[in-house]
Motif scaffolding. Structure first.
Motif, PDB file in Angstrom:
ATOM      1  N   ASP A 169      -3.209  11.663   2.131  1.00  0.00           N
ATOM      2  CA  ASP A 169      -3.205  10.217   1.919  1.00  0.00           C
ATOM      3  C   ASP A 169      -2.526   9.488   3.068  1.00  0.00           C
ATOM      4  O   ASP A 169      -2.936   8.385   3.449  1.00  0.00           O
ATOM      5  CB  ASP A 169      -2.495   9.864   0.606  1.00  0.00           C
ATOM      6  N   ILE A 183      -4.234  -0.316  -5.312  1.00  0.00           N
ATOM      7  CA  ILE A 183      -5.069   0.832  -4.960  1.00  0.00           C
ATOM      8  C   ILE A 183      -5.924   1.185  -6.168  1.00  0.00           C
ATOM      9  O   ILE A 183      -5.418   1.290  -7.293  1.00  0.00           O
ATOM     10  CB  ILE A 183      -4.208   2.036  -4.563  1.00  0.00           C
ATOM     11  N   LEU A 227      -8.556   7.468   0.066  1.00  0.00           N
ATOM     12  CA  LEU A 227      -7.975   6.162   0.344  1.00  0.00           C
ATOM     13  C   LEU A 227      -8.734   5.506   1.497  1.00  0.00           C
ATOM     14  O   LEU A 227      -8.930   6.115   2.546  1.00  0.00           O
ATOM     15  CB  LEU A 227      -6.504   6.342   0.712  1.00  0.00           C
ATOM     16  N   PHE A 241      -3.910   6.529   5.388  1.00  0.00           N
ATOM     17  CA  PHE A 241      -3.130   5.310   5.620  1.00  0.00           C
ATOM     18  C   PHE A 241      -3.063   5.005   7.113  1.00  0.00           C
ATOM     19  O   PHE A 241      -3.193   3.848   7.537  1.00  0.00           O
ATOM     20  CB  PHE A 241      -1.727   5.452   5.037  1.00  0.00           C
ATOM     21  N   HIS A 280      -4.500  10.726  -3.914  1.00  0.00           N
ATOM     22  CA  HIS A 280      -5.736   9.945  -4.051  1.00  0.00           C
ATOM     23  C   HIS A 280      -6.921  10.685  -3.439  1.00  0.00           C
ATOM     24  O   HIS A 280      -7.968  10.839  -4.075  1.00  0.00           O
ATOM     25  CB  HIS A 280      -5.568   8.582  -3.388  1.00  0.00           C
ATOM     26  N   LEU A 322       0.832  -1.201   0.000  1.00  0.00           N
ATOM     27  CA  LEU A 322       0.000   0.000   0.000  1.00  0.00           C
ATOM     28  C   LEU A 322       0.868   1.253   0.000  1.00  0.00           C
ATOM     29  O   LEU A 322       0.633   2.202  -0.766  1.00  0.00           O
ATOM     30  CB  LEU A 322      -0.917  -0.033   1.224  1.00  0.00           C
ATOM     31  N   ASN A 332     -11.297   0.785  -1.335  1.00  0.00           N
ATOM     32  CA  ASN A 332     -10.582   1.202  -2.543  1.00  0.00           C
ATOM     33  C   ASN A 332      -9.238   0.492  -2.679  1.00  0.00           C
ATOM     34  O   ASN A 332      -8.366   0.938  -3.419  1.00  0.00           O
ATOM     35  CB  ASN A 332     -10.354   2.715  -2.548  1.00  0.00           C
ATOM     36  N   VAL A 333      -9.085  -0.605  -1.947  1.00  0.00           N
ATOM     37  CA  VAL A 333      -7.864  -1.405  -2.014  1.00  0.00           C
ATOM     38  C   VAL A 333      -8.251  -2.842  -2.342  1.00  0.00           C
ATOM     39  O   VAL A 333      -9.078  -3.439  -1.654  1.00  0.00           O
ATOM     40  CB  VAL A 333      -7.085  -1.366  -0.681  1.00  0.00           C
ATOM     41  N   ILE A 346       1.173   4.256  -2.837  1.00  0.00           N
ATOM     42  CA  ILE A 346       1.020   5.663  -2.461  1.00  0.00           C
ATOM     43  C   ILE A 346       2.247   6.455  -2.873  1.00  0.00           C
ATOM     44  O   ILE A 346       2.145   7.558  -3.432  1.00  0.00           O
ATOM     45  CB  ILE A 346       0.774   5.788  -0.941  1.00  0.00           C
TER      46      ILE A 346
END
Length: 300
Positions: free
Chosen positions: A221, A177, A162, A225, A159, A145, A166-167, A149
């Motif tokens: 983002d 992603i 996130l 995360f 993004h 991930l 969406n993963v 990013i």
């Protein structure tokens, strides 16, 4: 309580009781041709932004994923041009951990975009089945991930929405992603007139600057995360709220949460790094995904 994890600001602005399908138009039928090029093979899923289908690209002979966007979003003044600009930016991101965006097209009033076709499940679905992960279980997911990013930020693409839905995770454990370029605003400038005119994204994963209408950047983002790491390790969101508005604003006033409150066995370095990711001030957060990877011991 309403499940707020994937409630987007465009969902909030939509009139209560309005279903997604009526905002898409008639469903695409198997065998129909979209945009004079894409033969619809099967329906995959519906979400807050629209519907996803598998299609055969008749020009190149390859399968692609087609995302058909909600008409209520696209009909707003300036929305189509903004969406096309965002997709053009998203196409710059080429990386094994990013689902590549190919093209944007129209078919009558329908607006859609195409992307790489990958079979798999969302991180959201994975977490629902597994429950909270150990650091060892989370590491390969989070490493990939962060790689995705980092690749996006390297070409100045943020993004801005996130989240685990969406993963994607494929059968071999590859993380991708998705939905770059789809963080559309529910915004007064697009004629929406909702109560949160500046918001873009999903309140559960929004950075404070998105809530307050500030400048979105790489740190936005990285904040999302941090929320994902917290959720993977605890099974919960860092902040709670009775509704999406309370949830969005809780991060502005509440203390930065500690993973070790719920999982005291979690490594202190991980806890400290996540708390730094979740700080209100974007300037205090880590400066890059690579920095975060180093701090969490996720470098290759």
């Amino acid at each position: 309580m309403q499940n707020l994890r994937d409630l987007t600001v465009t969902d909030i602005a939509r009139s209560p009781g309005t279903s997604i399908p009526c905002l898409i138009g008639e469903p695409l039928s198997v065998g129909s041709i979209l945009g004079g090029r894409y033969r619809i093979m099967r329906f995959v899923a519906a979400g807050g932004m629209g519907e996803v289908y598998v299609a055969d690209d008749q020009l190149l002979g390859d399968p692609v994923a087609v995302k058909l966007l909600r008409t209520d979003l696209i009909r707003k003044p300036g929305a189509q041009a903004r969406f096309a600009d965002e997709i053009r930016l998203a196409r710059r991101v080429t990386h094994p951990n990013v689902c590549r965006v190919f093209d944007v097209g129209t078919d009558g009033e329908r607006v859609f975009y195409t992307m790489e076709m990958h079979e798999g499940r969302t991180l959201k679905s994975y977490l629902c089945d597994t429950g909270p992960l150990t650091i060892g279980q989370a590491q390969p997911i989070l490493r990939q991930l962060l790689d995705g990013i980092s690749a996006a930020h390297a070409v100045d693409v943020v993004h801005a929405d996130l989240k685990p839905s969406n993963v994607l995770i494929d059968a071999k454990g590859r993380v991708l992603i998705t939905d770059f370029g789809l963080a559309l605003p529910c915004c007064a400038t697009l004629g929406c007139g909702c109560d949160m005119p500046h918001l873009v994204g999903t309140p559960a994963y929004m950075a404070p600057e998105q809530v307050t209408g500030g400048t979105v950047g790489d740190g936005t983002d990285l904040f999302a995360f941090g929320v994902i790491v917290y959720e993977l390790l605890t099974g919960q969101l860092p902040w709670q709220g009775a509704n999406a508005f309370e949830l969005a604003h809780a991060r502005l006033t509440g203390d930065t949460p500690s993973i070790r409150t719920l999982r005291p066995e979690i490594d202190a370095t991980w806890d400290e790094t996540v708390r730094t990711l979740l700080t209100v001030d974007q300037g205090v957060r880590p400066k890059s995904a690579k920095w975060v990877a180093n701090a969490l011991g996720l470098t290759h």
